[in-house]
Design a protein around this motif. Structure first.
Motif, mmCIF file in Angstrom:
data_model
loop_
_atom_site.group_PDB
_atom_site.id
_atom_site.type_symbol
_atom_site.label_atom_id
_atom_site.label_comp_id
_atom_site.label_asym_id
_atom_site.label_seq_id
_atom_site.Cartn_x
_atom_site.Cartn_y
_atom_site.Cartn_z
ATOM 1 N N LEU A 150 0.819 -1.209 0.000
ATOM 2 C CA LEU A 150 0.000 0.000 0.000
ATOM 3 C C LEU A 150 0.855 1.263 0.000
ATOM 4 N N ALA A 151 1.955 1.239 0.774
ATOM 5 C CA ALA A 151 2.843 2.405 0.816
ATOM 6 C C ALA A 151 3.458 2.659 -0.558
ATOM 7 N N ALA A 152 3.868 1.585 -1.235
ATOM 8 C CA ALA A 152 4.452 1.744 -2.572
ATOM 9 C C ALA A 152 3.412 2.269 -3.560
ATOM 10 N N ALA A 153 2.193 1.733 -3.476
ATOM 11 C CA ALA A 153 1.141 2.196 -4.376
ATOM 12 C C ALA A 153 0.802 3.652 -4.111
ATOM 13 N N ASP A 154 0.741 4.024 -2.840
ATOM 14 C CA ASP A 154 0.420 5.407 -2.482
ATOM 15 C C ASP A 154 1.497 6.358 -2.989
ATOM 16 N N ARG A 155 2.761 5.941 -2.839
ATOM 17 C CA ARG A 155 3.873 6.787 -3.305
ATOM 18 C C ARG A 155 3.821 6.948 -4.828
ATOM 19 N N LEU A 156 3.474 5.860 -5.523
ATOM 20 C CA LEU A 156 3.398 5.913 -6.974
ATOM 21 C C LEU A 156 2.271 6.834 -7.423
ATOM 22 N N LEU A 157 1.130 6.719 -6.779
ATOM 23 C CA LEU A 157 -0.012 7.552 -7.159
ATOM 24 C C LEU A 157 0.248 9.021 -6.846
ATOM 25 N N LEU A 158 0.874 9.287 -5.678
ATOM 26 C CA LEU A 158 1.193 10.672 -5.342
ATOM 27 C C LEU A 158 2.174 11.269 -6.318
ATOM 28 N N GLY A 159 3.136 10.428 -6.757
ATOM 29 C CA GLY A 159 4.124 10.923 -7.723
ATOM 30 C C GLY A 159 3.482 11.272 -9.039
ATOM 31 N N ARG A 160 2.570 10.452 -9.501
ATOM 32 C CA ARG A 160 1.854 10.749 -10.736
ATOM 33 C C ARG A 160 1.014 12.013 -10.603
ATOM 34 N N ALA A 161 0.373 12.166 -9.426
ATOM 35 C CA ALA A 161 -0.459 13.363 -9.205
ATOM 36 C C ALA A 161 0.406 14.620 -9.223
ATOM 37 N N ALA A 162 1.586 14.544 -8.614
ATOM 38 C CA ALA A 162 2.472 15.716 -8.580
ATOM 39 C C ALA A 162 2.937 16.104 -9.984
ATOM 40 N N ARG A 163 3.287 15.051 -10.788
ATOM 41 C CA ARG A 163 3.733 15.351 -12.162
ATOM 42 C C ARG A 163 2.602 15.918 -13.009
#
Length: 455
Positions: A441-454
């Motif tokens: 879940l932490a990895a998925a959350d980090r990935l989604l947040l990174g996409r949102a930031a970009r």
């Protein structure tokens, strides 16, 4: 940022955890509560559905045990038998586990007074058998076992976050906090049901989860290994049985009391046992020898009410154990198939380590066995509560969510999560499968947040 803002951010964060955990595990919880409620009354259900198989006319004497085994094999030509459960009451039938020439294992019932076969059942197709399989593995084997274990772990998170959200943040008000207000309607009514019901049943639900986890594939193995290494699980006397060639008792027999599942299985003094579960037997010598074994067990005070496993292969042993509703009466005896002598010491409940005793006691209470009908009704309460909590939680979400969206509580910056993070990390260490899910879940959350930031 002031204290009230930080408190609001923490509350919003806990709410998000509670929301997502509840939404994900809700279907599994509904299944577990229904199947658990069915299994609480397994004997009553089977007695009602199959009285012609489970009850007999009491007789003054009983036929030899071997006669019932031979009768069961005659009723299923080409089959083999692995175990017979001898009844503890004169009006009950004996239960034999017979594997036919083709198809799945059958439960075959015989009259101990006459030796007559009463009939047979495919246990997996009975309501209780289905509930048992669904409750443990969702009927899909190892994958289902892992899903159930994850759901149990995340339900503990639900309980902890639910208590946090229930705790009043302002003036205490008993109505709506300790008992529901039934005068309102809509989302308020569901909320007022959800909180107080959770308050009064959280302890019982947590008890069911904690006492069920030792049977789970990952967590159960962790507890078994840790308790064995610390000498607080199965008795040390078992560790000398044919090591290192012996196999665990559960693998050898297919099932065993929890404390003895990983205990090394002894061997008869002829041949070497492999590391696969031994096949059921149609060996005439092993079947005839059952009568000498039951006589020896009678000398030890066991005249009925125990399970007797027949030897599987040349190195197999006769294994007898009691599994009463009150685990203080558990006894296990092994007998050599050739010399008919007892192998090693008899092991009783008092010989278990404290972890083994605690788990065995918790399991019997979990299954509603320990103190009769009151125990069944007590464990039925959290099963019903889970349904009410799940339905009310989904109803609150459905009424609150904006049309066309998932309606998850939005994030809010500024929450101090040090204590929460430490608690989750500790839980992840103690519950490895839960810990692995946290990393995912932490990895998925980090990935989604990174996409949102970009974006």
């Amino acid at each position: 940022m002031n204290a009230s803002t930080r408190a609001a951010a923490l509350h919003r964060t806990i709410w998000r955890w509670h929301f997502w955990a509840g939404l994900i595990v809700a279907p599994i919880l509904l299944i577990l509560s229904v199947t658990g409620a069915i299994y609480l009354f397994n004997d009553e259900i089977d007695d009602t559905l199959y009285p012609h198989l489970r009850f007999v006319q009491p007789q003054a004497t009983s036929v030899p045990t071997s006669a019932m085994i031979l009768a069961a094999l005659a009723a299923h030509p080409g089959g083999a038998v692995s175990r017979i459960d001898l009844p503890g009451r004169p009006d009950r039938s004996a239960l034999l586990f017979v594997t036919p020439r083709e198809g799945r294992q059958l439960h075959v019932y015989a009259d101990p007074g006459t030796g007559r076969v009463l009939g047979s059942l495919d246990y997996a197709l009975t309501p209780v058998g289905w509930a048992n399989d669904m409750h443990g593995s969702l009927t899909i084997g190892t994958l289902g076992d892992r899903i159930v274990e994850l759901a149990a772990c995340w339900t503990l998170v639900l309980i902890a976050t639910g208590v946090f959200l229930w705790w009043p943040r302002g003036r205490w008000q008993l109505a709506g906090t300790v008992w529901p207000r039934l005068s309102g309607g809509g989302r308020r009514l569901w909320r007022d049901l959800h909180g107080p019901v959770g308050l009064w049943t959280a302890g019982l639900i947590a008890f069911l989860l904690v006492t069920g986890l030792p049977w789970a594939g990952v967590q159960g193995d962790v507890i078994q290994r840790a308790s064995a290494a610390a000498g607080v699980g199965y008795p040390a006397s078992f560790r000398a049985h044919n090591a290192p060639n012996s196999v665990p008792m559960k693998i050898a027999l297919g099932e065993a009391p929890w404390t003895l599942e990983t205990a090394p299985m002894p061997q008869s003094h002829a041949g070497h046992v492999g590391h696969d579960a031994p096949p059921p037997t149609s060996d005439a010598a092993a079947i005839i020898g059952v009568d000498r074994v039951t006589a020896l067990l009678a000398d030890h005070g066991l005249s009925g009410g125990y399970r007797l496993h027949l030897p599987g292969g040349p190195a197999g042993v006769y294994a007898a154990y009691t599994y009463p509703d009150q685990p203080e009466g558990q006894r296990t005896i092994y007998i050599d198939r050739y010399s008919f002598r007892q192998i090693g010491p008899e092991v009783r409940f008092a010989d278990y380590g404290w972890v083994g005793r605690a788990v065995e006691l918790g399991v019997q209470i979990h299954m509603g066995n320990y103190f009769g009908r009151a125990n069944q009704l007590l464990m039925l309460v959290p099963c019903l509560a889970i349904w009410l909590l799940t339905i009310s939680g989904v109803a609150m979400w459905w009424k609150r969510r904006p049309h066309g969206t998932i309606g998850a509580p939005p994030t809010m910056r500024g929450a101090r999560l040090g204590g929460l993070a430490a608690t989750l990390a500790l839980a992840g260490v103690l519950l490895p499968l839960f810990g692995a899910s946290l990393l995912v879940l932490a990895a998925a959350d980090r990935l989604l947040l990174g996409r949102a930031a970009r974006a």
